[in-house]
Design a protein around this motif. Structure first.
Motif, PDB file in Angstrom:
ATOM      1  N   LYS A  88     -15.455  10.192   3.104  1.00 34.88           N
ATOM      2  CA  LYS A  88     -15.902   8.825   3.365  1.00 34.88           C
ATOM      3  C   LYS A  88     -14.887   8.127   4.272  1.00 34.88           C
ATOM      4  CE  LYS A  88     -18.093   8.518  -1.197  1.00 34.88           C
ATOM      5  NZ  LYS A  88     -18.121   7.789  -2.484  1.00 34.88           N
ATOM      6  N   THR A  89     -15.220   6.938   4.706  1.00 34.54           N
ATOM      7  CA  THR A  89     -14.310   6.174   5.564  1.00 34.54           C
ATOM      8  C   THR A  89     -13.025   5.844   4.797  1.00 34.54           C
ATOM      9  OG1 THR A  89     -16.162   5.197   6.760  1.00 34.54           O
ATOM     10  CG2 THR A  89     -14.029   4.078   6.945  1.00 34.54           C
ATOM     11  N   ALA A  90     -11.894   6.183   5.410  1.00 33.07           N
ATOM     12  CA  ALA A  90     -10.599   5.918   4.769  1.00 33.07           C
ATOM     13  C   ALA A  90     -10.246   4.437   4.908  1.00 33.07           C
ATOM     14  CB  ALA A  90      -9.513   6.781   5.391  1.00 33.07           C
ATOM     15  N   LYS A  91      -9.651   3.882   3.865  1.00 31.16           N
ATOM     16  CA  LYS A  91      -9.266   2.469   3.870  1.00 31.16           C
ATOM     17  C   LYS A  91      -7.760   2.267   3.950  1.00 31.16           C
ATOM     18  CE  LYS A  91     -13.304   0.963   1.198  1.00 31.16           C
ATOM     19  NZ  LYS A  91     -13.760   0.327  -0.058  1.00 31.16           N
ATOM     20  N   LYS A  92      -6.992   3.298   3.613  1.00 29.55           N
ATOM     21  CA  LYS A  92      -5.534   3.128   3.553  1.00 29.55           C
ATOM     22  C   LYS A  92      -4.851   4.488   3.543  1.00 29.55           C
ATOM     23  CE  LYS A  92      -5.802   1.066  -0.502  1.00 29.55           C
ATOM     24  NZ  LYS A  92      -5.485   0.491  -1.829  1.00 29.55           N
ATOM     25  N   TRP A  93      -3.564   4.478   3.818  1.00 30.61           N
ATOM     26  CA  TRP A  93      -2.721   5.660   3.625  1.00 30.61           C
ATOM     27  C   TRP A  93      -2.074   5.554   2.253  1.00 30.61           C
ATOM     28  CZ3 TRP A  93      -2.639   9.740   6.880  1.00 30.61           C
ATOM     29  CH2 TRP A  93      -3.085   9.554   8.200  1.00 30.61           C
ATOM     30  N   THR A  94      -2.121   6.634   1.490  1.00 33.67           N
ATOM     31  CA  THR A  94      -1.567   6.638   0.134  1.00 33.67           C
ATOM     32  C   THR A  94      -0.754   7.902  -0.082  1.00 33.67           C
ATOM     33  OG1 THR A  94      -3.376   5.297  -0.751  1.00 33.67           O
ATOM     34  CG2 THR A  94      -2.170   6.649  -2.334  1.00 33.67           C
ATOM     35  N   TYR A  95       0.350   7.748  -0.828  1.00 32.16           N
ATOM     36  CA  TYR A  95       1.153   8.918  -1.194  1.00 32.16           C
ATOM     37  C   TYR A  95       0.548   9.599  -2.420  1.00 32.16           C
ATOM     38  CZ  TYR A  95       4.933   7.772   2.030  1.00 32.16           C
ATOM     39  OH  TYR A  95       5.667   7.539   3.160  1.00 32.16           O
ATOM     40  N   TRP A  96       0.457  10.914  -2.336  1.00 31.58           N
ATOM     41  CA  TRP A  96      -0.051  11.749  -3.425  1.00 31.58           C
ATOM     42  C   TRP A  96       0.971  12.833  -3.752  1.00 31.58           C
ATOM     43  CZ3 TRP A  96      -5.351  11.523  -5.227  1.00 31.58           C
ATOM     44  CH2 TRP A  96      -6.139  10.584  -4.572  1.00 31.58           C
ATOM     45  N   GLY A  97       0.845  13.383  -4.944  1.00 30.04           N
ATOM     46  CA  GLY A  97       1.685  14.517  -5.308  1.00 30.04           C
ATOM     47  C   GLY A  97       1.720  14.701  -6.809  1.00 30.04           C
ATOM     48  N   ARG A  98       2.485  15.686  -7.239  1.00 32.97           N
ATOM     49  CA  ARG A  98       2.735  15.837  -8.677  1.00 32.97           C
ATOM     50  C   ARG A  98       3.869  14.886  -9.043  1.00 32.97           C
ATOM     51  NH1 ARG A  98       1.934  21.546  -7.297  1.00 32.97           N
ATOM     52  NH2 ARG A  98      -0.120  22.168  -8.122  1.00 32.97           N
ATOM     53  N   SER A  99       3.913  14.513 -10.310  1.00 37.94           N
ATOM     54  CA  SER A  99       4.940  13.543 -10.694  1.00 37.94           C
ATOM     55  C   SER A  99       5.440  13.818 -12.100  1.00 37.94           C
ATOM     56  CB  SER A  99       4.389  12.113 -10.609  1.00 37.94           C
ATOM     57  OG  SER A  99       3.519  11.864 -11.694  1.00 37.94           O
ATOM     58  N   TYR A 100       6.532  13.160 -12.427  1.00 39.86           N
ATOM     59  CA  TYR A 100       7.078  13.220 -13.791  1.00 39.86           C
ATOM     60  C   TYR A 100       6.295  12.271 -14.686  1.00 39.86           C
ATOM     61  CZ  TYR A 100      11.079  15.980 -12.328  1.00 39.86           C
ATOM     62  OH  TYR A 100      11.866  16.985 -11.862  1.00 39.86           O
ATOM     63  N   CYS A 139       1.738   6.059  -4.895  1.00 34.03           N
ATOM     64  CA  CYS A 139       1.599   4.648  -4.561  1.00 34.03           C
ATOM     65  C   CYS A 139       1.016   4.519  -3.163  1.00 34.03           C
ATOM     66  CB  CYS A 139       2.932   3.889  -4.650  1.00 34.03           C
ATOM     67  SG  CYS A 139       4.067   4.208  -3.287  1.00 34.03           S
ATOM     68  N   THR A 140       0.443   3.373  -2.895  1.00 26.77           N
ATOM     69  CA  THR A 140       0.030   3.022  -1.536  1.00 26.77           C
ATOM     70  C   THR A 140       1.166   2.207  -0.938  1.00 26.77           C
ATOM     71  OG1 THR A 140      -2.329   3.035  -2.038  1.00 26.77           O
ATOM     72  CG2 THR A 140      -1.617   1.726  -0.150  1.00 26.77           C
ATOM     73  N   PRO A 141       1.864   2.733   0.057  1.00 24.67           N
ATOM     74  CA  PRO A 141       3.065   2.039   0.553  1.00 24.67           C
ATOM     75  C   PRO A 141       2.718   0.719   1.233  1.00 24.67           C
ATOM     76  CG  PRO A 141       2.486   3.854   2.020  1.00 24.67           C
ATOM     77  CD  PRO A 141       1.578   3.958   0.828  1.00 24.67           C
ATOM     78  N   PHE A 142       3.576  -0.276   1.047  1.00 28.85           N
ATOM     79  CA  PHE A 142       3.391  -1.545   1.750  1.00 28.85           C
ATOM     80  C   PHE A 142       3.546  -1.330   3.255  1.00 28.85           C
ATOM     81  CE2 PHE A 142       5.102  -3.594  -2.335  1.00 28.85           C
ATOM     82  CZ  PHE A 142       3.826  -3.767  -2.831  1.00 28.85           C
ATOM     83  N   ASP A 143       4.437  -0.424   3.608  1.00 30.66           N
ATOM     84  CA  ASP A 143       4.661  -0.101   5.016  1.00 30.66           C
ATOM     85  C   ASP A 143       3.616   0.928   5.435  1.00 30.66           C
ATOM     86  OD1 ASP A 143       5.650   0.208   7.530  1.00 30.66           O
ATOM     87  OD2 ASP A 143       7.463   1.311   6.938  1.00 30.66           O
ATOM     88  N   GLN A 144       2.471   0.449   5.908  1.00 30.41           N
ATOM     89  CA  GLN A 144       1.328   1.316   6.219  1.00 30.41           C
ATOM     90  C   GLN A 144       1.373   1.826   7.671  1.00 30.41           C
ATOM     91  OE1 GLN A 144      -2.067   2.201   4.706  1.00 30.41           O
ATOM     92  NE2 GLN A 144      -0.661   2.187   2.966  1.00 30.41           N
ATOM     93  N   PRO A 145       1.273   3.147   7.866  1.00 33.19           N
ATOM     94  CA  PRO A 145       1.097   3.651   9.231  1.00 33.19           C
ATOM     95  C   PRO A 145      -0.242   3.163   9.793  1.00 33.19           C
ATOM     96  CG  PRO A 145       1.600   5.440   7.676  1.00 33.19           C
ATOM     97  CD  PRO A 145       1.280   4.228   6.869  1.00 33.19           C
ATOM     98  N   GLU A 146      -0.381   3.238  11.089  1.00 36.62           N
ATOM     99  CA  GLU A 146      -1.649   2.839  11.706  1.00 36.62           C
ATOM    100  C   GLU A 146      -2.766   3.771  11.222  1.00 36.62           C
ATOM    101  OE1 GLU A 146      -3.767   2.466  16.117  1.00 36.62           O
ATOM    102  OE2 GLU A 146      -1.634   2.990  15.950  1.00 36.62           O
ATOM    103  N   LEU A 147      -3.917   3.198  10.894  1.00 38.95           N
ATOM    104  CA  LEU A 147      -5.079   3.972  10.450  1.00 38.95           C
ATOM    105  C   LEU A 147      -6.147   3.888  11.550  1.00 38.95           C
ATOM    106  CD1 LEU A 147      -6.210   5.547   7.935  1.00 38.95           C
ATOM    107  CD2 LEU A 147      -7.323   3.393   7.290  1.00 38.95           C
ATOM    108  N   PRO A 148      -6.228   4.921  12.403  1.00 35.81           N
ATOM    109  CA  PRO A 148      -7.189   4.871  13.518  1.00 35.81           C
ATOM    110  C   PRO A 148      -8.621   4.680  13.014  1.00 35.81           C
ATOM    111  CG  PRO A 148      -5.651   6.701  13.784  1.00 35.81           C
ATOM    112  CD  PRO A 148      -5.440   6.165  12.402  1.00 35.81           C
TER     113      PRO A 148
END
Length: 521
Positions: A509-521, A490-499
């Motif tokens: 490419k230019t990043a637009k957001k911080w998103t959580y990645w990983g393996r999942s069930y 998910c892309t968390p609502f609580d976003q860290p600062e993106l310099p």
């Protein structure tokens, strides 16, 4: 496609590895059990999948059924579901959402009406093809979800703006015929859930409700199950098919390094309104389409709780969902006043139950106190209250916590106040312990090499992303393997600062957001 209250994509067993199709624990060489005969044969850190299968059976939460992927939910687990219901149902009623019930069956004609939506469910739809020995002229599907069951009637009931909002919820079962790796609670062929389906005149109303419901789901996990979750938005690739956008609460299982979708709240936009002709005449006497939401959580919640808190002795239940918060056990010695001890146990139960706590006594005389300790530890009861000759003489009880094993003697005069205080502390301690363990598994990265290293270390990865679907598909393809591909959680609502100038870890490419990645069930 994202399923409400569940996950999407291919199913994974409890440990993410291959497992028998019936979800039963394997047989084979086992470790030595405790002297009581109640110990687990597998350790959580050594064989998570088998440990999980063993815990849910030995703690009397489930029993295996003779149809693969279907499980008997015993009172020990259903009581948890009832407590969650007793929290959630009044909360949605405060929002003027009303309960209804729609049929289990749906015709093929209606099911196919929204093909994009049903496509992701198609392999899992169960069909009724016979009545007795007679073939049905038209097969009937068993609901995998209820959009197509309910929305033809929303079209009938909604005519003008005064008919809105229409806000219904149902508590029911659904069937999704999983073919690989069914796992009790986490991924089964039949499961219990609530599903809310609402219709509004404006998008603003729909948007507001999506977040209100998501907050209730956070409370289910954090305030009742003591499981930390992250609130966020799903990617376009992972959202509910046919919907406008999907929000979710995401949990994480440190032992397997997998995220798990805890519950979802979707804004469906006007896609279903268009398909099912759910129109209304607005205040200006103009024809308009409704805006819709759907949202759900399921008995998966119970499995997540077991995975996060359980240990090598069995379940560890958060006290707010435990049907028995404390078990009172007599500990008589030779020549002790056994009757006096038993009477003290019974009066302790009466005292605490009268104060609104859920307490029972184990007065069985055919089991030793040691056996009872192990039995109730396996079942995860939050507190054990021991009463022996010394306790009787000193007008006290000994209290032992399940979560950390600590012991303290409490005078009977202060018992109610102290037990309530301890139970609150148990919940907070369990939540903080789980959060600390989860947070230690979160790794913030900036490059592809860092991403792969973190993935191999079973981390939940927070990465800068360009938010392009093709890039997410490429990440999935490049990480595909025996353990499953990595994807966005998910892309968390609580976003860290993106310099400024931060680049996407995968595309450059230019990043637009911080998103959580990983393996999942």
């Amino acid at each position: 496609m994202a399923s409400k209250g569940g996950s999407n994509g291919k199913s994974k067993p409890a440990d993410g590895k291959s497992k028998p199709a019936d979800g039963k624990p394997k047989t084979g060489k086992k470790e030595v059990k405790k002297e009581t005969g109640l110990g687990l044969t597998y350790k959580k850190d050594e064989n998570f999948g088998e440990w999980y299968s063993e815990v849910v059976v030995n703690s009397e939460m489930i029993e295996y059924y003779d149809i693969s992927g279907c499980y008997i939910l015993r009172p020990w687990s259903i009581s948890i579901w009832e407590i969650l219901h007793d929290f959630f149902d009044p909360e949605i009623k405060k929002m003027n959402i009303k309960n209804a019930y729609f049929p289990l069956f749906v015709s093929d004609a209606v099911l196919q009406k929204e093909k994009d939506h049903i496509e992701g469910f198609a392999p899992e739809v169960a069909w009724v093809t016979k009545s007795g020995k007679t073939d049905l002229e038209v097969p009937i599907a068993v609901r995998p979800t209820s959009e197509t069951v309910m929305y033809p009637y929303y079209s009938k009931w909604i005519r003008g703006h005064r008919d809105l909002p229409l806000k219904l919820n149902q508590w029911c079962n659904v069937v999704r015929w999983e073919f690989s790796n069914p796992t009790p609670f986490i991924r089964s062929r039949e499961f219990l859930w609530q599903e809310g389906h609402t219709a509004f005149a404006t998008k603003e109303e729909a948007d507001q409700e999506v977040l209100e419901i998501l907050e209730l789901y956070r409370r289910v996990y954090e305030e009742y199950l003591a499981v930390p979750v992250i609130k966020g938005k799903k990617s376009e690739l992972e959202k509910f098919a046919g919907g406008l956008y999907t929000t979710s609460v995401e949990a994480f299982i440190p032992n397997t390094g997998r995220g798990i979708q805890g519950a979802t709240s979707h804004c469906l936009g006007q896609n279903f309104a268009k398909m099912f002709q759910i129109n209304f005449e607005n205040e200006n006497r103009e024809k308009a389409m409704v805006w819709q939401n759907s949202w759900a959580y399921s008995t998966r919640t119970i499995g997540v709780m077991v995975m996060v808190h359980g240990d090598d002795k069995g379940l560890v239940l958060p006290p707010r969902v435990a049907s028995v918060q404390a078990i009172v056990i007599p500990v008589p010695y030779k020549d002790a006043d056994t009757q006096g001890i038993f009477s003290a146990c019974s009066s302790t139960v009466s005292l605490l139950n009268a104060a609104g706590l859920r307490v029972e006594a184990d007065l069985r005389d055919n089991y030793s106190p040691g056996w009872k300790y192990s039995h109730w530890e396996m079942k995860g009861v939050s507190l054990r209250i021991e009463i022996g000759p010394k306790d009787l003489a000193n007008k006290q009880v000994r209290v032992v916590r399940r979560d950390n094993g600590s012991k303290q003697d409490i005078p009977v005069d202060n018992l109610i106040e102290e037990i309530k205080k301890i139970l609150d502390n148990v919940h907070e301690s369990m939540f903080e312990k789980a959060k600390k363990k989860r947070d230690e598994c979160i790794q913030k990265i900036n490059t592809w090499d860092e991403f792969i290293a973190a993935l191999n270390e079973k981390k939940m990865i927070l990465a800068p992303w360009c938010d392009e679907e093709e890039v997410e598909k490429d990440v999935k393809a490049r990480t595909k393997g025996d353990m499953g591909a990595a994807k966005t959680l998910c892309t968390p609502f609580d976003q860290p600062e993106l310099p400024e100038g931060t680049l996407c870890f995968a595309s450059g490419k230019t990043a637009k957001k911080w998103t959580y990645w990983g393996r999942s069930y």
